[in-house]
Design a protein around this motif. Sequence first.
Motif, mmCIF file in Angstrom:
data_model
loop_
_atom_site.group_PDB
_atom_site.id
_atom_site.type_symbol
_atom_site.label_atom_id
_atom_site.label_comp_id
_atom_site.label_asym_id
_atom_site.label_seq_id
_atom_site.Cartn_x
_atom_site.Cartn_y
_atom_site.Cartn_z
ATOM 1 N N ASN A 61 0.822 -1.215 0.000
ATOM 2 C CA ASN A 61 0.000 0.000 0.000
ATOM 3 C C ASN A 61 0.850 1.257 0.000
ATOM 4 O O ASN A 61 0.549 2.219 -0.708
ATOM 5 N N CYS A 62 1.893 1.254 0.799
ATOM 6 C CA CYS A 62 2.776 2.420 0.864
ATOM 7 C C CYS A 62 3.453 2.651 -0.486
ATOM 8 O O CYS A 62 3.515 3.775 -0.985
ATOM 9 N N GLU A 63 3.938 1.584 -1.097
ATOM 10 C CA GLU A 63 4.590 1.706 -2.398
ATOM 11 C C GLU A 63 3.602 2.163 -3.462
ATOM 12 O O GLU A 63 3.940 2.983 -4.326
ATOM 13 N N ARG A 64 2.378 1.658 -3.409
ATOM 14 C CA ARG A 64 1.345 2.058 -4.366
ATOM 15 C C ARG A 64 1.036 3.542 -4.216
ATOM 16 O O ARG A 64 0.877 4.260 -5.196
ATOM 17 N N ASP A 65 0.964 4.014 -2.968
ATOM 18 C CA ASP A 65 0.681 5.429 -2.723
ATOM 19 C C ASP A 65 1.798 6.324 -3.243
ATOM 20 O O ASP A 65 1.533 7.375 -3.837
ATOM 21 N N PHE A 66 3.046 5.925 -3.026
ATOM 22 C CA PHE A 66 4.157 6.733 -3.530
ATOM 23 C C PHE A 66 4.196 6.717 -5.059
ATOM 24 O O PHE A 66 4.514 7.735 -5.684
ATOM 25 N N SER A 67 3.851 5.592 -5.672
ATOM 26 C CA SER A 67 3.790 5.546 -7.137
ATOM 27 C C SER A 67 2.712 6.484 -7.655
ATOM 28 O O SER A 67 2.915 7.183 -8.650
ATOM 29 N N ALA A 68 1.559 6.495 -6.979
ATOM 30 C CA ALA A 68 0.476 7.405 -7.380
ATOM 31 C C ALA A 68 0.935 8.852 -7.236
ATOM 32 O O ALA A 68 0.669 9.681 -8.106
ATOM 33 N N MET A 69 1.623 9.159 -6.156
ATOM 34 C CA MET A 69 2.090 10.527 -5.950
ATOM 35 C C MET A 69 3.095 10.924 -7.042
ATOM 36 O O MET A 69 3.049 12.043 -7.553
ATOM 37 N N ASN A 70 3.970 10.001 -7.422
ATOM 38 C CA ASN A 70 4.942 10.301 -8.473
ATOM 39 C C ASN A 70 4.265 10.505 -9.825
ATOM 40 O O ASN A 70 4.742 11.286 -10.648
ATOM 41 N N ARG A 71 3.159 9.794 -10.082
ATOM 42 C CA ARG A 71 2.417 10.006 -11.330
ATOM 43 C C ARG A 71 1.709 11.355 -11.328
ATOM 44 O O ARG A 71 1.562 11.995 -12.354
ATOM 45 N N ILE A 72 1.245 11.778 -10.168
ATOM 46 C CA ILE A 72 0.446 13.001 -10.060
ATOM 47 C C ILE A 72 1.316 14.241 -9.949
ATOM 48 O O ILE A 72 1.107 15.232 -10.636
ATOM 49 N N LYS A 73 2.288 14.194 -9.085
ATOM 50 C CA LYS A 73 3.129 15.381 -8.830
ATOM 51 C C LYS A 73 4.359 15.315 -9.725
ATOM 52 O O LYS A 73 5.424 14.874 -9.323
ATOM 53 N N THR A 74 4.192 15.777 -10.952
ATOM 54 C CA THR A 74 5.256 15.745 -11.948
ATOM 55 C C THR A 74 6.036 17.061 -11.910
ATOM 56 O O THR A 74 5.719 17.963 -11.124
ATOM 57 N N LEU A 80 1.850 21.503 -6.598
ATOM 58 C CA LEU A 80 0.667 20.840 -6.068
ATOM 59 C C LEU A 80 0.962 20.359 -4.655
ATOM 60 O O LEU A 80 1.905 19.610 -4.418
ATOM 61 N N GLN A 81 0.193 20.854 -3.685
ATOM 62 C CA GLN A 81 0.464 20.529 -2.287
ATOM 63 C C GLN A 81 -0.825 20.264 -1.527
ATOM 64 O O GLN A 81 -1.916 20.532 -2.012
ATOM 65 N N GLY A 82 -0.664 19.772 -0.321
ATOM 66 C CA GLY A 82 -1.741 19.661 0.651
ATOM 67 C C GLY A 82 -3.014 19.014 0.171
ATOM 68 O O GLY A 82 -3.011 17.887 -0.317
ATOM 69 N N ASN A 83 -4.112 19.753 0.311
ATOM 70 C CA ASN A 83 -5.436 19.215 0.009
ATOM 71 C C ASN A 83 -5.585 18.802 -1.449
ATOM 72 O O ASN A 83 -6.216 17.788 -1.747
ATOM 73 N N SER A 84 -5.018 19.574 -2.351
ATOM 74 C CA SER A 84 -5.140 19.243 -3.779
ATOM 75 C C SER A 84 -4.418 17.942 -4.100
ATOM 76 O O SER A 84 -4.951 17.084 -4.813
ATOM 77 N N LEU A 85 -3.226 17.782 -3.572
ATOM 78 C CA LEU A 85 -2.469 16.551 -3.805
ATOM 79 C C LEU A 85 -3.195 15.362 -3.183
ATOM 80 O O LEU A 85 -3.311 14.301 -3.800
ATOM 81 N N THR A 86 -3.715 15.533 -1.984
ATOM 82 C CA THR A 86 -4.445 14.457 -1.316
ATOM 83 C C THR A 86 -5.670 14.061 -2.112
ATOM 84 O O THR A 86 -5.941 12.873 -2.312
ATOM 85 N N ALA A 87 -6.416 15.036 -2.592
ATOM 86 C CA ALA A 87 -7.617 14.746 -3.382
ATOM 87 C C ALA A 87 -7.258 14.011 -4.673
ATOM 88 O O ALA A 87 -7.917 13.037 -5.042
ATOM 89 N N CYS A 88 -6.220 14.466 -5.340
ATOM 90 C CA CYS A 88 -5.796 13.799 -6.576
ATOM 91 C C CYS A 88 -5.330 12.370 -6.313
ATOM 92 O O CYS A 88 -5.631 11.451 -7.090
ATOM 93 N N MET A 89 -4.627 12.160 -5.217
ATOM 94 C CA MET A 89 -4.160 10.816 -4.888
ATOM 95 C C MET A 89 -5.325 9.903 -4.531
ATOM 96 O O MET A 89 -5.353 8.741 -4.943
ATOM 97 N N LYS A 90 -6.305 10.425 -3.775
ATOM 98 C CA LYS A 90 -7.477 9.604 -3.438
ATOM 99 C C LYS A 90 -8.226 9.196 -4.691
ATOM 100 O O LYS A 90 -8.665 8.052 -4.821
ATOM 101 N N MET A 91 -8.360 10.135 -5.633
ATOM 102 C CA MET A 91 -9.042 9.809 -6.884
ATOM 103 C C MET A 91 -8.244 8.791 -7.684
ATOM 104 O O MET A 91 -8.812 7.881 -8.288
#
Length: 128
Positions: A61-74, A80-91
């Motif tokens: 799960n931790c690795e999956r979350d970091f992969s998602a963050m790397n795809r989103i925060k290019t 992109l920080q805080g609430n916006s990053l969290t919302a994008c990662m949840k989606m």
Amino acid sequence: MALLQEWQSYKVLITTGILKDKSQLEIMTAMASGYDELHLLYPNLSLLSAIALTIPVSSVNCERDFSAMNRIKTDLRNRLQGNSLTACMKMSINGPQVKDLQYSRALEIFFSKPRRIACSDATCQLCH
């Protein structure tokens, strides 16, 4: 020694007693609960259950979350920080499948708010 004694009694309880029809998660949750008599009957096993419920079995799960963050925060979206990053990662992690996304509805919502940008199609009914 006390743990082995608890284990012998516990094995009988989960195979023939009140816990025989419960899932492993239900049993461990009941064992770890301080409000259940199982906690009093099996203090050592209860402690082990509480530890097992809090320690992740794997780091997937931790690795999956970091992969998602790397795809989103290019590099282009580096602010992109805080609430916006969290919302994008949840989606990205829990959101609908791409094939199920209603693009026209998403565009309607996007262009329903005042924007400084608009699409280049002058005949577009969504943004003009």
